[in-house]
Design an enzyme around this catalytic site. Sequence first.
Site, PDB file in Angstrom:
ATOM      1  N   VAL A 135       1.078  -1.126  -0.228  1.00 33.10           N
ATOM      2  CA  VAL A 135      -0.195  -0.023   0.071  1.00 33.10           C
ATOM      3  C   VAL A 135       0.829   1.621   0.197  1.00 33.10           C
ATOM      4  CG1 VAL A 135       0.028   0.136   2.831  1.00 33.10           C
ATOM      5  CG2 VAL A 135      -2.216   0.726   1.188  1.00 33.10           C
ATOM      6  N   LYS A 136       2.240   0.830   0.081  1.00 36.05           N
ATOM      7  CA  LYS A 136       2.842   2.378   0.697  1.00 36.05           C
ATOM      8  C   LYS A 136       3.321   2.912  -0.955  1.00 36.05           C
ATOM      9  CE  LYS A 136       2.772   2.471   5.276  1.00 36.05           C
ATOM     10  NZ  LYS A 136       2.316   3.280   5.595  1.00 36.05           N
ATOM     11  N   ASP A 137       2.922   2.193  -2.308  1.00 39.45           N
ATOM     12  CA  ASP A 137       3.627   2.450  -3.172  1.00 39.45           C
ATOM     13  C   ASP A 137       2.828   4.054  -3.418  1.00 39.45           C
ATOM     14  OD1 ASP A 137       4.976  -0.035  -3.212  1.00 39.45           O
ATOM     15  OD2 ASP A 137       3.918   0.334  -5.393  1.00 39.45           O
TER      16      ASP A 137
END
Length: 470
Positions: free
Chosen positions: A54-56
Site C-alpha cells: 500500500v505504501k507505493d
Amino acid sequence: MPVGRTGLVAAPQVFESVVDAIGHTPLVRLNRVTAAGGAAVYAKLESTNPGGSVKDRIALSMVRAAEASGELRPGGTIVEGTSGNTGIGLALVAAGLGYRTVVVVPDKTSREKIAILRALGAEVRVTPGGRPTHHPEHVRNLAARIAAETPGGWLAGQYDNPANPEAHYRTTGPEIWKQTGGRVTHFVAGIGTGGTVSGTGRYLSEVSEGRVQVIGADPEHSVYGGGDGRAYYIEAVGHFRHPETVEDEWPQSYDPEVLSRIERVGDAEAFAVIARLAREEGLLVGGSAGVSVAAALRVAAELSPDDVVVVIVPDSGRSYLSKYFDEDWVGRLGFDVGAPAAETVGAESWSGTVGFVPSTATVAEALEILGDAAALPVVLARPGSTEVVVAEILGAAVLSTLTAAPQGDLVTAHLDPPLPVVGIRETRTAAAARLADDPRPVLLADNGVITAILDRSMEEGVEWAFSRSA
C-alpha cells in the site's frame, strides 16, 4: 479509445510507466475464515501494487508533491526512515523518475524487505530499533540528519507529510467506493503512520454522508488503542513507546477523529489469522494484515449479511517468510506452530522464577539483583511492568562479567549476548538442537513473554526435559 505513445491502446490495465501502475488494486471476498451469518468481508489486496504494498501510493504522492513545491529537484536524493515498505515504494518511484534513494530501517525489519530495497538500488542504513524518539540513532532522526547532510537531499517524512493521507483520499477511498458500488458499510485498516485509515476513512465518511464506519486495527500494546506501548512482534503497524521517550508525539498523518473505534489485536491472534488466510483462503499476507483482518472478522461477526466490510491488506507474506512463516522464528517466541502437544516443550513441568535486571540499573545494582544467579536478562526499564517481553531484552547480565566491571557504570555498558529463548509450543527436538552448544540458563517464552528462567544445572533441568519421551 486513446492510443499511447507506444501505439498500445490506453486500456485500464495498460500503463506508460511503473508509477502509472500504482493503485487499481482488487477486492477479494474472504469465504472460509468469516463467521456464518455475518457481513461479507472483502480484502483490498495492496500487494498487487508494483512495489508490493500500500505504501507505493504514498510514495508517489509525496514525491509528486515535493516536485511541485520545489523541495525535490532533478537529480536529487530521496531519504526516508521506514520499517521497509515506504522505502520500497520510494525506491521504486525513484528508479522510475530518476532519483537516488537512501533508506533507514530498524534492525527488526525483515531481511526480505532489506534485500528488495537493495535490489531496487536504494542505499540501506540499518539502525537499532529500540531507541527513544530523542535518540540520534532513532530511525527518523537518523534519516533527517542524512537528508540534511546530503546535497540535494529531501526527507519524505511520511509520518507528518500531508501527501500521505491525501494519497488515500484521492485514490484508495474512491476505488473502494466504486468497487463496492457504494455498498461498503464498514472500513477497517491498521494504524501505522495513520495515513491509510485517515485518508481513506475521511473520503468514505464524506461520500457516504457518515454512513460508513471507520475502524482502526491496532496491536494490543500499541499506544494508539490505549496500550502500554511495549514492544510487539508485528511490523509496520501500531505505535511503540520507548520508556525513555520524553514526549510521545503522534504522527500528523493520523487523524483519530476520522475513526469510529479501534480494535486491539494481540500478536497470537494476528499470527493465527495470517496462517488461516494462507491455508484456507490462499492469501499469503504480511504481519500487519493479521491485525487488520482479525479486527475485520470481529466487526463482520457483529453485523448482518446486508453489511459490507472492506479491509486493507497492506502487503504480501513473501516479505516475511523468514519471520511469520518460519516455524523456528515463531516457535522460539512461544507462539503456536501447530505441533502436536506431546512433541512440544510444554509448560506444565517447569518450575522457575522470572527475574530480570532493568536497563537503568548500575553494575552494583545488577549484582545485587543477580544474587547467586549466574545470569539474568537485561530488559528495557518500563515503570510498573513485571513482565519480561522477549522483544525488549537488550542482553544478559552475567555474574562473571559484572564482577570485574566498574560498580558505578550502567549495566548496559557491560552486556553479554542475550540468553537463549525456548518457546513452550515449539518441538523439543528443535529446542534441543538450538541449545546443543549453549550451556547458559534458558528463558522459557509463552506468546512472546518470558515465563521462567531455567538453570542448566537443575537436577530436572533442560537436558532432562528435552530428552524425555513423548
